[in-house]
Design a protein around this motif. Structure first.
Motif, PDB file in Angstrom:
ATOM      1  N   TRP A  20       0.812  -1.226   0.000  1.00 58.51           N
ATOM      2  CA  TRP A  20       0.000   0.000   0.000  1.00 58.51           C
ATOM      3  C   TRP A  20       0.843   1.272   0.000  1.00 58.51           C
ATOM      4  O   TRP A  20       0.574   2.186  -0.797  1.00 58.51           O
ATOM      5  CB  TRP A  20      -1.045  -0.025   1.127  1.00 58.51           C
ATOM      6  N   PRO A  21       1.875   1.371   0.842  1.00 60.55           N
ATOM      7  CA  PRO A  21       2.707   2.587   0.741  1.00 60.55           C
ATOM      8  C   PRO A  21       3.348   2.727  -0.636  1.00 60.55           C
ATOM      9  O   PRO A  21       3.448   3.841  -1.178  1.00 60.55           O
ATOM     10  CB  PRO A  21       3.784   2.378   1.817  1.00 60.55           C
ATOM     11  N   ALA A  22       3.777   1.601  -1.208  1.00 53.48           N
ATOM     12  CA  ALA A  22       4.416   1.650  -2.530  1.00 53.48           C
ATOM     13  C   ALA A  22       3.408   2.116  -3.584  1.00 53.48           C
ATOM     14  O   ALA A  22       3.743   2.936  -4.454  1.00 53.48           O
ATOM     15  CB  ALA A  22       4.963   0.266  -2.888  1.00 53.48           C
ATOM     16  N   ILE A  23       2.184   1.636  -3.475  1.00 55.57           N
ATOM     17  CA  ILE A  23       1.156   2.029  -4.450  1.00 55.57           C
ATOM     18  C   ILE A  23       0.851   3.527  -4.306  1.00 55.57           C
ATOM     19  O   ILE A  23       0.772   4.257  -5.292  1.00 55.57           O
ATOM     20  CB  ILE A  23      -0.126   1.176  -4.258  1.00 55.57           C
ATOM     21  N   ARG A  24       0.726   3.988  -3.055  1.00 55.82           N
ATOM     22  CA  ARG A  24       0.403   5.406  -2.833  1.00 55.82           C
ATOM     23  C   ARG A  24       1.459   6.311  -3.455  1.00 55.82           C
ATOM     24  O   ARG A  24       1.154   7.377  -3.962  1.00 55.82           O
ATOM     25  CB  ARG A  24       0.329   5.703  -1.321  1.00 55.82           C
ATOM     26  N   GLN A  25       2.720   5.871  -3.443  1.00 52.27           N
ATOM     27  CA  GLN A  25       3.796   6.728  -3.911  1.00 52.27           C
ATOM     28  C   GLN A  25       4.363   6.271  -5.250  1.00 52.27           C
ATOM     29  O   GLN A  25       5.352   6.794  -5.729  1.00 52.27           O
ATOM     30  CB  GLN A  25       4.885   6.765  -2.825  1.00 52.27           C
ATOM     31  N   ASN A  26       3.726   5.236  -5.827  1.00 51.92           N
ATOM     32  CA  ASN A  26       4.156   4.749  -7.144  1.00 51.92           C
ATOM     33  C   ASN A  26       5.615   4.254  -7.142  1.00 51.92           C
ATOM     34  O   ASN A  26       6.376   4.540  -8.057  1.00 51.92           O
ATOM     35  CB  ASN A  26       4.013   5.881  -8.172  1.00 51.92           C
ATOM     36  N   ILE A  27       5.967   3.533  -6.104  1.00 53.18           N
ATOM     37  CA  ILE A  27       7.358   3.058  -5.975  1.00 53.18           C
ATOM     38  C   ILE A  27       7.446   1.603  -6.434  1.00 53.18           C
ATOM     39  O   ILE A  27       6.707   0.738  -5.946  1.00 53.18           O
ATOM     40  CB  ILE A  27       7.833   3.163  -4.502  1.00 53.18           C
ATOM     41  N   ARG A  28       8.362   1.337  -7.344  1.00 49.52           N
ATOM     42  CA  ARG A  28       8.554  -0.029  -7.821  1.00 49.52           C
ATOM     43  C   ARG A  28       9.190  -0.874  -6.719  1.00 49.52           C
ATOM     44  O   ARG A  28      10.064  -0.409  -6.008  1.00 49.52           O
ATOM     45  CB  ARG A  28       9.459  -0.019  -9.049  1.00 49.52           C
ATOM     46  N   VAL A  29       8.723  -2.115  -6.620  1.00 48.11           N
ATOM     47  CA  VAL A  29       9.214  -3.008  -5.564  1.00 48.11           C
ATOM     48  C   VAL A  29       9.890  -4.210  -6.205  1.00 48.11           C
ATOM     49  O   VAL A  29       9.329  -4.844  -7.110  1.00 48.11           O
ATOM     50  CB  VAL A  29       8.044  -3.495  -4.666  1.00 48.11           C
ATOM     51  N   PHE A  30      11.091  -4.524  -5.724  1.00 42.89           N
ATOM     52  CA  PHE A  30      11.801  -5.693  -6.241  1.00 42.89           C
ATOM     53  C   PHE A  30      11.873  -6.739  -5.133  1.00 42.89           C
ATOM     54  O   PHE A  30      12.154  -6.416  -3.979  1.00 42.89           O
ATOM     55  CB  PHE A  30      13.228  -5.293  -6.647  1.00 42.89           C
ATOM     56  N   VAL A  31      11.605  -7.995  -5.470  1.00 45.33           N
ATOM     57  CA  VAL A  31      11.759  -9.088  -4.502  1.00 45.33           C
ATOM     58  C   VAL A  31      12.815 -10.034  -5.040  1.00 45.33           C
ATOM     59  O   VAL A  31      12.694 -10.529  -6.174  1.00 45.33           O
ATOM     60  CB  VAL A  31      10.426  -9.857  -4.300  1.00 45.33           C
ATOM     61  N   GLY A  32      13.874 -10.265  -4.279  1.00 44.49           N
ATOM     62  CA  GLY A  32      14.940 -11.135  -4.764  1.00 44.49           C
ATOM     63  C   GLY A  32      15.591 -11.898  -3.626  1.00 44.49           C
ATOM     64  O   GLY A  32      15.273 -11.684  -2.447  1.00 44.49           O
ATOM     65  N   SER A  33      16.502 -12.798  -3.992  1.00 46.51           N
ATOM     66  CA  SER A  33      17.125 -13.661  -2.994  1.00 46.51           C
ATOM     67  C   SER A  33      18.542 -13.211  -2.668  1.00 46.51           C
ATOM     68  O   SER A  33      19.380 -13.083  -3.562  1.00 46.51           O
ATOM     69  CB  SER A  33      17.158 -15.099  -3.514  1.00 46.51           C
ATOM     70  N   THR A  34      18.816 -13.029  -1.384  1.00 51.92           N
ATOM     71  CA  THR A  34      20.186 -12.689  -0.957  1.00 51.92           C
ATOM     72  C   THR A  34      21.127 -13.849  -1.246  1.00 51.92           C
ATOM     73  O   THR A  34      22.330 -13.648  -1.375  1.00 51.92           O
ATOM     74  CB  THR A  34      20.277 -12.430   0.571  1.00 51.92           C
ATOM     75  N   LEU A  35      20.580 -15.060  -1.279  1.00 55.72           N
ATOM     76  CA  LEU A  35      21.432 -16.225  -1.518  1.00 55.72           C
ATOM     77  C   LEU A  35      21.930 -16.229  -2.948  1.00 55.72           C
ATOM     78  O   LEU A  35      22.964 -16.790  -3.263  1.00 55.72           O
ATOM     79  CB  LEU A  35      20.639 -17.515  -1.255  1.00 55.72           C
ATOM     80  N   ASN A  36      21.145 -15.589  -3.833  1.00 55.09           N
ATOM     81  CA  ASN A  36      21.490 -15.616  -5.240  1.00 55.09           C
ATOM     82  C   ASN A  36      21.014 -14.328  -5.925  1.00 55.09           C
ATOM     83  O   ASN A  36      20.072 -14.337  -6.723  1.00 55.09           O
ATOM     84  CB  ASN A  36      20.802 -16.857  -5.866  1.00 55.09           C
ATOM     85  N   PRO A  37      21.671 -13.208  -5.599  1.00 54.62           N
ATOM     86  CA  PRO A  37      21.185 -11.914  -6.113  1.00 54.62           C
ATOM     87  C   PRO A  37      21.178 -11.841  -7.636  1.00 54.62           C
ATOM     88  O   PRO A  37      20.342 -11.164  -8.231  1.00 54.62           O
ATOM     89  CB  PRO A  37      22.159 -10.897  -5.539  1.00 54.62           C
ATOM     90  N   GLU A  38      22.097 -12.583  -8.264  1.00 54.30           N
ATOM     91  CA  GLU A  38      22.175 -12.529  -9.739  1.00 54.30           C
ATOM     92  C   GLU A  38      20.992 -13.233 -10.401  1.00 54.30           C
ATOM     93  O   GLU A  38      20.752 -13.044 -11.593  1.00 54.30           O
ATOM     94  CB  GLU A  38      23.471 -13.178 -10.256  1.00 54.30           C
ATOM     95  N   ALA A  39      20.285 -14.048  -9.631  1.00 52.68           N
ATOM     96  CA  ALA A  39      19.176 -14.821 -10.233  1.00 52.68           C
ATOM     97  C   ALA A  39      18.012 -13.925 -10.650  1.00 52.68           C
ATOM     98  O   ALA A  39      17.051 -14.391 -11.253  1.00 52.68           O
ATOM     99  CB  ALA A  39      18.697 -15.876  -9.248  1.00 52.68           C
ATOM    100  N   GLY A  40      18.088 -12.630 -10.328  1.00 53.19           N
ATOM    101  CA  GLY A  40      16.965 -11.745 -10.657  1.00 53.19           C
ATOM    102  C   GLY A  40      15.870 -11.954  -9.633  1.00 53.19           C
ATOM    103  O   GLY A  40      16.126 -12.448  -8.545  1.00 53.19           O
ATOM    104  N   GLY A  41      14.655 -11.598 -10.013  1.00 59.70           N
ATOM    105  CA  GLY A  41      13.563 -11.733  -9.051  1.00 59.70           C
ATOM    106  C   GLY A  41      12.284 -11.204  -9.674  1.00 59.70           C
ATOM    107  O   GLY A  41      12.137 -11.216 -10.893  1.00 59.70           O
ATOM    108  N   THR A  42      11.407 -10.712  -8.817  1.00 60.65           N
ATOM    109  CA  THR A  42      10.131 -10.179  -9.313  1.00 60.65           C
ATOM    110  C   THR A  42      10.124  -8.663  -9.180  1.00 60.65           C
ATOM    111  O   THR A  42      10.514  -8.125  -8.130  1.00 60.65           O
ATOM    112  CB  THR A  42       8.969 -10.750  -8.463  1.00 60.65           C
TER     113      THR A  42
END
Ligand code: ADP
Ligand code: ASP
Ligand code: MG
Length: 463
Positions: A265-287
């Motif tokens: 909700w805070p991200a939507i209110r401010q139009n902030i893109r959110v990235f979800v990724g793995s610390t175990l494998n940061p290069e794997a990309g994410g959502t």
């Protein structure tokens, strides 16, 4: 406004031990735009703190639990090898042990949240030291000076305006400093420690991103993004590369544990893109969770989530028949008792509602209290039925309300299961069904088979 700032949140497994913390440090060093770091407690610590907070009720041996906490923290301290840090953390653990003496004798919500806060408080100190040792100009900031909330202990709601003021006044040297703060913890107007509900560090990071109008929010966890289904339930499920804000918000609300329900909700209110990724494998990309595109969205099903610990409350009353205001009275009573309702179905003489059984308090108090039942019974001739241990399964996607045939396919693939409640149409982004907890995993597997595996095979054939 800090359009170039990224806020990064590291979850419990990402800070679980020294090598995990080193991965976080590397992520921070390799992304100069990360100027705020929000940390969770070391994995497992908050669960132990919950036991300490409930000591009066559970008769736990606080000393044993404290030793378990030390067995997680001490190895990290040994690796960091800093005498003053060790003193500081051990002093905090001593303070915690004193609070436990009170909590083993009396149950008090202020003290519960105070106890729960120690995991993040210690973790933030460990992260600051790790960053400084790696040459980063990191500085600890107490999250109680940033996030202000109401006094709903265990599930506090933030005051967005005050939080913004605090964040802008306190994090005022973002060019030169990387601020490290605790997730999960806030303070009420009196300065009491509050917590934002289990998994609340995501929400803290989102609130700070909103206040800073950050360029992006990164949620670093133990999976490489948001999957179609919890990968622990269906290991072959795939990562969703891009999700729209609303879909991700629904997924989080309906139980995808990877994001605290309120994170988007805070991200939507401010139009902030959110990235979800793995610390175990940061290069794997994410959502990447991004704003809705302008063009018409296509009909699609993207994910399935389970929200556990649901209770079905059915209220039957012939007084409801052709009278006005009965439902309003029911909802007023529920609101008074701070019970939030998820799904509702009604007939002429009955209403069925789903609520989180262990909803409101991190320390696990049931929300259906005797006081609540007494007030509901006082509404007239009512028959109340409570069914516990249910799971709410949500199918999440786009334009589901205008897609023909989805309900039919769902019902035919789930014909062996007793679906206690079904909701379709209120939102274009979800279809929800309530099933017995014991059936939940199989139901998810069937839905996955029907909408992800068979649908993909069908597409191949059509091509
Ligand atoms: P953290 O401590 O980093 O906040 P959490 O345990 O809260 O991590 O969240 C990550 C976990 O969420 C994953 O390990 C995974 O099992 C679970 N999860 C549930 N649903 C999903 C989903 N749709 N996609 C990814 N992970 C999910
Ligand atoms: N440590 C808290 C919990 O386990 C908050 C979080 O990790 O987000 O619930
Ligand atoms: Mg989490």
């Amino acid at each position: 406004m800090h359009q170039s700032v990224i806020v990064a949140k590291f979850g419990g497994t990402s800070v679980a031990n020294i090598s995990a913390i080193e991965n976080c440090v590397n992520i921070v060093r390799s992304t100069p735009e990360i100027r705020v770091v929000v940390v969770s407690a070391q994995s497992g610590v908050t669960n132990l703190l919950v036991q300490l907070a409930k000591a009066a009720k559970l008769q736990v041996n606080s000393d044993e639990v404290l030793l378990k906490i030390r067995s997680i923290i001490d190895p990290i301290l040994i690796q960091l090898d800093d005498e003053s840090l060790e003193k500081e953390v051990h002093a905090m653990l001593f303070e915690l042990s004193q609070l436990c003496q009170i909590s083993s004798r009396m149950h008090n919500l202020h003290i519960c949240d105070e106890i729960l806060s120690f995991g993040e408080r210690i973790s933030a100190r460990l992260m600051v030291k790790s960053l400084i040792s790696a040459g980063v100009n990191a500085r600890y900031i107490c999250s109680k000076s940033l996030i202000q909330s109401n006094s709903h202990f265990g599930q506090a709601e933030p005051d967005i305006v005050r939080t913004k003021e605090n964040v802008l006044n306190t994090l005022n040297d973002l060019h030169n400093t990387i601020y490290v703060t605790e997730g999960f913890i806030a303070a009420d107007v009196e300065g009491n420690t509050t917590t934002l509900g289990r998994g609340g560090s995501d929400y803290s990071a989102a609130l700070i991103s909103e206040a800073l109008e950050a360029k992006a929010l990164q949620i670093w966890t133990d999976v490489a993004g948001v999957y179609q289904v919890d990968p622990r339930v269906i290991p072959s499920a795939k990562v969703i590369e891009t999700l729209r804000f609303n879909e991700a918000a629904e997924l989080a609300t309906f139980g995808a544990k990877v994001l605290h329900p309120a994170t988007l909700w805070p991200a939507i209110r401010q139009n902030i893109r959110v990235f979800v990724g793995s610390t175990l494998n940061p290069e794997a990309g994410g959502t990447w969770i991004v704003p809705k595109e302008n063009q018409e969205e296509v009909h699609s099903i993207h994910a399935v989530a389970e929200r556990k610990n649901q209770t079905l409350l059915t209220i039957k009353s012939f007084d409801m028949f052709q009278t006005r205001g009965f439902l309003a009275n029911i909802f007023a009573i529920l609101a008074k008792h701070k019970v939030s309702v998820d799904l509702v179905t009604t007939s002429e003489v009955s209403v069925a509602l789903t609520i989180d059984h262990i909803g409101s308090q991190s320390i696990g108090q049931s929300v259906i209290t005797n006081d609540l039942l007494t007030e509901l019974r006082a509404l007239g001739q009512v028959e109340i039925n409570i069914e516990e241990n249910m799971s709410l399964i949500a199918v999440v996607g786009n334009r589901l309300h205008v897609t023909s045939g989805i309900s039919g396919q769902l019902f035919s693939s789930l014909k062996e299961y007793n679906i206690r409640l079904f909701s379709h149409g209120a939102s274009g982004h979800n279809i929800c069904l309530l099933v017995n907890k014991g059936d939940a995993v199989e139901v998810i597997q069937k839905i996955y088979q029907q909408f992800f595996i068979q649908a993909a095979e069908h597409e191949k054939v059509v091509i």
